[in-house]
Scaffold this active site. Structure first.
Site, short mmCIF file in Angstrom:
data_model
loop_
_atom_site.label_atom_id
_atom_site.label_comp_id
_atom_site.label_asym_id
_atom_site.label_seq_id
_atom_site.Cartn_x
_atom_site.Cartn_y
_atom_site.Cartn_z
N ASP A 147 -12.40 -8.34 8.73
CA ASP A 147 -12.43 -7.12 7.94
C ASP A 147 -13.84 -6.98 7.35
O ASP A 147 -14.17 -7.63 6.36
CB ASP A 147 -11.36 -7.18 6.85
CG ASP A 147 -11.36 -5.95 5.95
OD1 ASP A 147 -12.31 -5.15 6.04
OD2 ASP A 147 -10.43 -5.80 5.15
N LYS A 203 -16.19 2.26 4.95
CA LYS A 203 -17.11 2.43 3.82
C LYS A 203 -18.49 2.97 4.21
O LYS A 203 -18.63 4.17 4.34
CB LYS A 203 -17.16 1.14 3.01
CG LYS A 203 -15.81 0.91 2.31
CD LYS A 203 -15.81 -0.11 1.22
CE LYS A 203 -14.55 0.03 0.38
NZ LYS A 203 -13.77 -1.17 0.26
N TYR A 206 -5.99 3.09 -9.58
CA TYR A 206 -5.49 2.06 -10.48
C TYR A 206 -5.58 2.46 -11.95
O TYR A 206 -6.13 1.73 -12.77
CB TYR A 206 -6.25 0.74 -10.24
CG TYR A 206 -5.98 0.17 -8.87
CD1 TYR A 206 -4.89 -0.66 -8.66
CD2 TYR A 206 -6.80 0.49 -7.80
CE1 TYR A 206 -4.61 -1.16 -7.40
CE2 TYR A 206 -6.54 -0.01 -6.53
CZ TYR A 206 -5.45 -0.83 -6.35
OH TYR A 206 -5.18 -1.32 -5.10
N TYR A 209 -9.03 -9.16 -0.03
CA TYR A 209 -8.58 -7.78 -0.27
C TYR A 209 -8.73 -7.01 1.04
O TYR A 209 -9.79 -7.05 1.67
CB TYR A 209 -9.41 -7.09 -1.36
CG TYR A 209 -9.02 -5.64 -1.50
CD1 TYR A 209 -7.85 -5.27 -2.15
CD2 TYR A 209 -9.79 -4.63 -0.91
CE1 TYR A 209 -7.46 -3.94 -2.23
CE2 TYR A 209 -9.40 -3.30 -0.98
CZ TYR A 209 -8.23 -2.96 -1.64
OH TYR A 209 -7.84 -1.64 -1.70
#
Ligand SMILES: *Cc1c(COP(=O)(O)O)cnc(C)c1O
Length: 424
Positions: free
Chosen positions: A244, A273, A15, A143
């Site tokens: 998630d 992760k 980003y 997200y």
């Protein structure tokens, strides 16, 4: 051209603008909870490299697992082949997950594991003769990753919908969970959600949500009853539930998985992760036998996904070592200790005029400011304080490695308080 200048001119960062990028810091090495910059500056890490490095950097057990595996076999295709590291990591995962999750898909990143979960849900209903059930219901402020299907279920306002609106599949969005984790549950907040189930259940394949903590979509911690009610509504209206847990998994919220707070078992769970302790990119999508068998009843009779690096042995071996460390069970005490200290030390930020809210759950501490902050300026101050903290928007947040000492953690909270004071 020095490294920083080359990087500025030729390398994309997450980003970041190509014309006016935020400054970058060159890290030369990392050990334990410390990042060492190229100029020798040592920084205490507050980010765990985005939820991943829970055991700290350069960990002897993870290093040794990687060395051993690399000397045996770094990679081999997963089509028609299996291997010990994949067997071991899948065994460990299934033993850790709630009963009812039975079949492991080893994906290459968190976003891909979300794509896989969505494909599973859509393929399941197609195989059940209900191809009209192909949409997702997702709470706002979520997200789920940067690939296309994952983007389509990210928050439609602060996510990437404005840029990709023409390309993203339209999904159904529920109001974000309102009752805070520690507050008294307000059942009224489910009324609009129930309405959405009534209107859309015929076209819904699944609900996808982040249990208990919404991460990159706002760092919001919400009441476990929301999760429980979502599970009930999914059962009532014949919709699958995808949790998630890419950020929340492996102890971060104070339970092994976020869904454990509510004793909820999803039909499909996404993990990533911390799965490899921050060493290598690997994620897993685990589904129930019902979903797995259901997918394979219909045509084409197989699940339609298979990445080149699926089940990468090196990543599996490190993940296996990371899960072994988790299973040694030091994390519950470490996370409680971090939570207690974050509550005590971050609460001082509440007195600052620029601070809107302070919230803590497990090993996650968040200070939300009234206005968006100048990330480059803030980061400079943090580095001067000897800490690595990467704010975004109105959020200054930390989720340190579980092995951080109280003294190191105090350096992080002190830096947050003093930096925000400076900007008040
Ligand atoms: C980080 C994250 C993802 C995406 O994972 P990547 O490995 O970055 O693709 C998806 N969902 C949640 C909740 C995440 O925190």
């Amino acid at each position: 051209m020095n490294n920083i200048e080359f990087d500025r001119q030729h390398i994309w960062h997450p980003y970041t603008s190509a014309t006016n990028p935020l400054p970058c810091y060159e890290v030369a090495s990392a050990k334990g909870v410390t990042l060492t910059l190229a100029d020798g500056t040592e920084l205490i890490d507050g980010m765990s490299s985005w939820w991943a490095a829970v055991h700290g950097y350069n960990h002897p057990a993870l290093n040794s697992a990687a060395h051993q595996q690399i000397d045996t076999m770094s990679h081999v295709m997963f089509g028609g082949i299996t291997h010990q590291p994949a067997i071991d990591v899948s065994k460990q995962l299934l033993a850790m997950l709630p009963d009812g999750l039975d079949r492991v898909f080893l994906a290459d990143s968190g976003s891909v594991s979300v794509e896989v979960a969505i494909k599973m849900a859509v393929q399941y209903w197609a195989a059940q003769g209900q191809p009209n059930k192909h949409k997702l219901l997702s709470p706002r402020n979520g997200y789920h990753g940067d690939t296309f299907a994952a983007m389509s279920v990210c928050d439609p306002v602060n996510g990437m919908h404005s840029v990709f609106n023409q390309v993203l599949k339209p999904q159904i969005f529920a109001p974000s969970p309102q009752t805070r984790f520690e507050s008294t549950w307000n059942e009224d907040e489910m009324l609009p959600v129930i309405e959405l189930f009534e209107q859309h259940h015929h076209e819904l394949a699944a609900v996808i949500l982040e249990p208990v903590v919404q991460g990159a979509g706002g760092m919001r911690m919400y009441h476990k009853q929301y999760l429980k009610r979502m599970r009930q509504l999914c059962d009532e209206y014949n919709v699958l539930l995808i949790c998630d847990e890419i950020a929340t998994g492996f102890g971060r919220t104070g339970q092994l998985f976020g869904c454990n707070h509510a004793d909820v078992v999803p039909d499909i769970i996404c993990l990533g992760k911390a799965l490899t302790g921050g060493y290598l990119t690997m994620a897993a999508t685990v589904c129930s036998n019902d979903v797995a068998l259901g997918i394979c009843e219909g045509s084409p009779g197989v699940f339609m996904h298979g990445p080149t690096y699926m089940g990468n042995p090196l990543a599996c071996a490190v993940a296996n070592a990371s899960l072994t460390l988790i299973n040694q069970n030091h994390w519950p005490q470490q996370v409680v200790q971090i939570e207690t200290q974050l509550n005590a030390e971050l609460s001082e930020c509440r007195g600052l005029s620029i601070v809107k809210d302070v919230r803590v759950l497990g090993a996650i501490g968040v200070v939300e400011t009234q206005q968006a902050l100048d990330v480059a300026q803030l980061q400079k101050h943090f580095v001067k304080h000897g800490v690595w903290i990467r704010p975004f928007g109105k959020l200054v947040y930390i989720m340190p490695p579980y092995v951080i000492t109280p003294q190191q953690l105090s350096r992080l909270t002190y830096a947050i308080l003093h930096t925000l004071k400076h900007f008040s």
